[in-house]
Write a protein that holds these residues in place. Structure first.
Motif, PDB file in Angstrom:
ATOM      1  N   THR A 152       2.528   3.294  -7.200  1.00 29.06           N
ATOM      2  CA  THR A 152       1.451   4.040  -6.537  1.00 29.06           C
ATOM      3  C   THR A 152       0.396   3.137  -5.926  1.00 29.06           C
ATOM      4  O   THR A 152      -0.048   3.363  -4.792  1.00 29.06           O
ATOM      5  CB  THR A 152       0.765   4.980  -7.547  1.00 29.06           C
ATOM      6  N   ILE A 153      -0.005   2.118  -6.642  1.00 25.87           N
ATOM      7  CA  ILE A 153      -1.170   1.321  -6.262  1.00 25.87           C
ATOM      8  C   ILE A 153      -0.847   0.221  -5.275  1.00 25.87           C
ATOM      9  O   ILE A 153      -1.600  -0.015  -4.317  1.00 25.87           O
ATOM     10  CB  ILE A 153      -1.822   0.714  -7.534  1.00 25.87           C
ATOM     11  N   ASN A 154       0.270  -0.472  -5.487  1.00 26.17           N
ATOM     12  CA  ASN A 154       0.578  -1.642  -4.660  1.00 26.17           C
ATOM     13  C   ASN A 154       0.682  -1.278  -3.176  1.00 26.17           C
ATOM     14  O   ASN A 154       1.467  -0.410  -2.798  1.00 26.17           O
ATOM     15  CB  ASN A 154       1.881  -2.285  -5.121  1.00 26.17           C
ATOM     16  N   GLY A 155      -0.133  -1.921  -2.376  1.00 20.02           N
ATOM     17  CA  GLY A 155      -0.118  -1.683  -0.936  1.00 20.02           C
ATOM     18  C   GLY A 155      -0.824  -0.429  -0.483  1.00 20.02           C
ATOM     19  O   GLY A 155      -0.800  -0.104   0.708  1.00 20.02           O
ATOM     20  N   ASP A 174       2.906   1.762 -16.466  1.00 18.46           N
ATOM     21  CA  ASP A 174       3.144   0.585 -15.623  1.00 18.46           C
ATOM     22  C   ASP A 174       4.019   0.949 -14.420  1.00 18.46           C
ATOM     23  O   ASP A 174       3.750   0.525 -13.291  1.00 18.46           O
ATOM     24  CB  ASP A 174       3.832  -0.515 -16.436  1.00 18.46           C
ATOM     25  N   ALA A 175       5.080   1.721 -14.670  1.00 18.12           N
ATOM     26  CA  ALA A 175       6.010   2.085 -13.596  1.00 18.12           C
ATOM     27  C   ALA A 175       5.333   2.966 -12.552  1.00 18.12           C
ATOM     28  O   ALA A 175       5.503   2.755 -11.339  1.00 18.12           O
ATOM     29  CB  ALA A 175       7.224   2.795 -14.187  1.00 18.12           C
ATOM     30  N   ILE A 176       4.572   3.956 -13.010  1.00 26.19           N
ATOM     31  CA  ILE A 176       3.888   4.863 -12.083  1.00 26.19           C
ATOM     32  C   ILE A 176       2.865   4.112 -11.241  1.00 26.19           C
ATOM     33  O   ILE A 176       2.815   4.244 -10.008  1.00 26.19           O
ATOM     34  CB  ILE A 176       3.221   6.016 -12.850  1.00 26.19           C
ATOM     35  N   LEU A 177       2.032   3.301 -11.900  1.00 23.03           N
ATOM     36  CA  LEU A 177       0.968   2.608 -11.183  1.00 23.03           C
ATOM     37  C   LEU A 177       1.513   1.533 -10.254  1.00 23.03           C
ATOM     38  O   LEU A 177       0.971   1.318  -9.164  1.00 23.03           O
ATOM     39  CB  LEU A 177      -0.018   2.008 -12.181  1.00 23.03           C
ATOM     40  N   HIS A 187       8.800   7.011  -3.850  1.00 21.23           N
ATOM     41  CA  HIS A 187       8.487   5.599  -3.650  1.00 21.23           C
ATOM     42  C   HIS A 187       9.354   4.990  -2.547  1.00 21.23           C
ATOM     43  O   HIS A 187      10.582   5.031  -2.602  1.00 21.23           O
ATOM     44  CB  HIS A 187       8.703   4.828  -4.954  1.00 21.23           C
ATOM     45  N   GLY A 188       8.680   4.447  -1.530  1.00 24.48           N
ATOM     46  CA  GLY A 188       9.394   3.826  -0.430  1.00 24.48           C
ATOM     47  C   GLY A 188      10.025   4.804   0.539  1.00 24.48           C
ATOM     48  O   GLY A 188      10.677   4.399   1.511  1.00 24.48           O
ATOM     49  N   ARG A 189       9.842   6.100   0.294  1.00 28.08           N
ATOM     50  CA  ARG A 189      10.452   7.122   1.150  1.00 28.08           C
ATOM     51  C   ARG A 189       9.402   7.952   1.890  1.00 28.08           C
ATOM     52  O   ARG A 189       9.579   8.282   3.053  1.00 28.08           O
ATOM     53  CB  ARG A 189      11.339   8.052   0.321  1.00 28.08           C
ATOM     54  N   ASN A 190       8.340   8.330   1.161  1.00 29.79           N
ATOM     55  CA  ASN A 190       7.303   9.171   1.746  1.00 29.79           C
ATOM     56  C   ASN A 190       5.942   8.789   1.172  1.00 29.79           C
ATOM     57  O   ASN A 190       5.857   8.090   0.158  1.00 29.79           O
ATOM     58  CB  ASN A 190       7.589  10.658   1.496  1.00 29.79           C
ATOM     59  N   LEU A 230     -11.834   9.415 -11.513  1.00 36.38           N
ATOM     60  CA  LEU A 230     -11.756   8.164 -12.255  1.00 36.38           C
ATOM     61  C   LEU A 230     -11.432   7.001 -11.338  1.00 36.38           C
ATOM     62  O   LEU A 230     -10.598   7.136 -10.432  1.00 36.38           O
ATOM     63  CB  LEU A 230     -10.673   8.254 -13.335  1.00 36.38           C
ATOM     64  N   PRO A 231     -12.043   5.835 -11.557  1.00 41.41           N
ATOM     65  CA  PRO A 231     -11.625   4.645 -10.807  1.00 41.41           C
ATOM     66  C   PRO A 231     -10.184   4.298 -11.157  1.00 41.41           C
ATOM     67  O   PRO A 231      -9.687   4.646 -12.235  1.00 41.41           O
ATOM     68  CB  PRO A 231     -12.604   3.568 -11.281  1.00 41.41           C
ATOM     69  N   VAL A 232      -9.514   3.617 -10.271  1.00 38.19           N
ATOM     70  CA  VAL A 232      -8.095   3.325 -10.452  1.00 38.19           C
ATOM     71  C   VAL A 232      -7.836   2.567 -11.746  1.00 38.19           C
ATOM     72  O   VAL A 232      -6.812   2.779 -12.411  1.00 38.19           O
ATOM     73  CB  VAL A 232      -7.553   2.534  -9.237  1.00 38.19           C
TER      74      VAL A 232
END
Length: 241
Positions: free
Chosen positions: A222-225, A216-219, A189-192, A200-202
């Protein structure tokens, strides 16, 4: 003197320069070149040879599912795949910005091919890339835990500038796999950048991950941006991609 130069090039592993000079000698074209033109040509040949070898190494190390190219992708309206979006992604600036791509759609619409094509494009741009089918990733990590190489394997994944996870969501994650996925996503996250492909839809990923806090932490990471390619249409297995 020319043979001595060829021998030295071989010993110094200047293979691109060696073959270029050998071809020039056999065709006698070197006699028409000035010293600076000859040197420039040999240096260019060596550079191109090294770039080619670097590219082939990046592609082999990535273990792509398909030998894929963005130029071979078709864009019928029924597929819901915007050509301009894919062209923007082809410059790989999303990797420089550490952004993710989420590719969703029914089976057979070309998700894996598109991900592989983006991965090949990343390799052409010099980015270290790796492809994993999710159903093979976790058994690989389980074996790594058993033989003591788990930390090393996770570090290798973390350092890849582009990670492709294919077939996400085929089965619900158990506690071990949930934590391994969380570790992978957190490390990157934030590195690569990461590309995730799923039938499946998101909005269904939360259920697949399970355990609300970790989901919640994974999504969130992963999803934001992320760039989203939401494919539609019939299977392309028997058609061109």
């Amino acid at each position: 003197m020319n043979q001595q130069s060829l021998t030295i090039m071989q010993q110094l592993h200047l293979h691109g320069m060696y073959y270029a000079f050998e071809n020039l000698l056999s065709s006698k074209q070197h006699t028409h070149l000035t010293p600076d033109e000859l040197l420039g040509m040999l240096l260019q040949a060596e550079w191109e040879d090294r770039q080619h070898k670097k590219l082939q190494h990046l592609i082999r190390s990535a273990h792509f599912r398909y030998q894929a190219s963005l130029e071979e992708i078709n864009f019928p309206p029924s597929r819901n795949l915007d050509k301009n979006t894919l062209l923007r992604l082809s410059d790989c600036s999303y990797i420089e910005r550490k952004e993710n791509i989420l590719i969703t759609g029914p089976t057979g619409v070309g998700k894996s091919y598109i991900a592989s094509a983006l991965g090949h494009q990343a390799c052409y741009k010099g980015f270290k890339t790796v492809y994993f089918n999710m159903q093979k990733l976790f058994p690989k990590l389980a074996l790594a835990k058993a033989d003591g190489s788990y930390i090393r394997e996770m570090q290798k994944i973390e350092k890849k500038e582009l990670l492709i996870i294919d077939d996400f969501g085929m089965t619900t994650l158990d506690a071990d796999r949930r934590m391994e996925l969380m570790e992978i996503i957190e490390d990157r996250h934030g590195r690569n950048s990461t590309i995730i492909c799923s039938q499946l839809p998101v909005n269904k990923w939360y259920e697949v991950i399970g355990e609300s806090t970790i989901a919640d932490a994974i999504l969130d990471r992963t999803i934001n941006g992320a760039h989203r390619l939401e494919l539609k249409g019939d299977s392309l297995r028997k058609k061109d991609v």
